[in-house]
Scaffold this active site. Structure first.
Site, short mmCIF file in Angstrom:
data_model
loop_
_atom_site.label_atom_id
_atom_site.label_comp_id
_atom_site.label_asym_id
_atom_site.label_seq_id
_atom_site.Cartn_x
_atom_site.Cartn_y
_atom_site.Cartn_z
N CYS A 1 0.83 -1.21 0.00
CA CYS A 1 0.00 0.00 0.00
C CYS A 1 0.87 1.26 0.00
O CYS A 1 1.58 1.52 0.97
CB CYS A 1 -0.92 -0.05 1.22
SG CYS A 1 -1.82 1.48 1.54
N CYS B 1 0.19 3.77 2.81
CA CYS B 1 0.67 3.20 4.08
C CYS B 1 2.17 3.47 4.24
O CYS B 1 2.63 3.86 5.32
CB CYS B 1 0.41 1.70 4.15
SG CYS B 1 -1.32 1.25 4.06
#
Length: 160
Positions: free
Chosen positions: A86, A89
């Site tokens: 991600c 993230c």
């Protein structure tokens, strides 16, 4: 499988407008003046230090142990549900680490949703990153997405 909540709208628009037709330069400047939604998500140099109080959990038992320890204290528990694939993230990771040193009165835990899918399901995580703040054993707030300012504000609100 949870979805990554990464939006490229302004970045894509800026790229498109800057590479097509010179008369659109005014529009590019207007968008740049508005600022990017991503500007608050990037780590500044002081936020990307390596010091961190984040506890990375790699098993359901370890997560349950941390949760029980939290319930026995009066500290806020900040859970970062993340994934290695991600982009947002990875972008907010250094910020989360720096917040863990700034707010030492809270417990910071990082959970990889691919490594611990049962914990992710238990907490009903559907997108990454998702930050859950728990106080007295109960969820008090949830932030979905790499929203640095909102995350910091909520941690400050619930950790005092």
């Amino acid at each position: 499988m949870p979805k990554c909540s990464f939006l490229l709208s302004q970045v894509s628009v800026l790229f498109f407008l800057s590479t097509h037709k010179p008369r659109r330069k005014r529009k590019v400047n207007e968008i740049q003046k508005m600022g990017s939604f991503m500007s608050s998500a990037y780590a500044t140099p002081e936020e990307s230090g390596s010091e961190s109080n984040v506890i990375a959990v790699h098993s359901k038992d370890r997560f349950d142990e941390q949760f029980q320890a939290h319930k026995n204290s009066n500290k806020a528990l900040v859970i970062d549900f993340t994934a290695t694939w991600c982009g947002p993230c990875r972008m907010i990771g250094p910020i989360f680490n720096s917040l863990s040193t700034k707010f030492s009165q809270a417990i910071f835990v990082k959970v990889d949703v691919d490594e611990l899918p049962e914990v992710s399901r238990e907490w009903q995580v559907q997108a990454m990153p998702t930050f859950v703040i728990v106080k007295d054993g109960k969820e008090v707030t949830r932030i979905v997405g790499a929203k640095k300012d909102e995350l910091e504000r909520k941690i400050q609100m619930f950790s005092s």
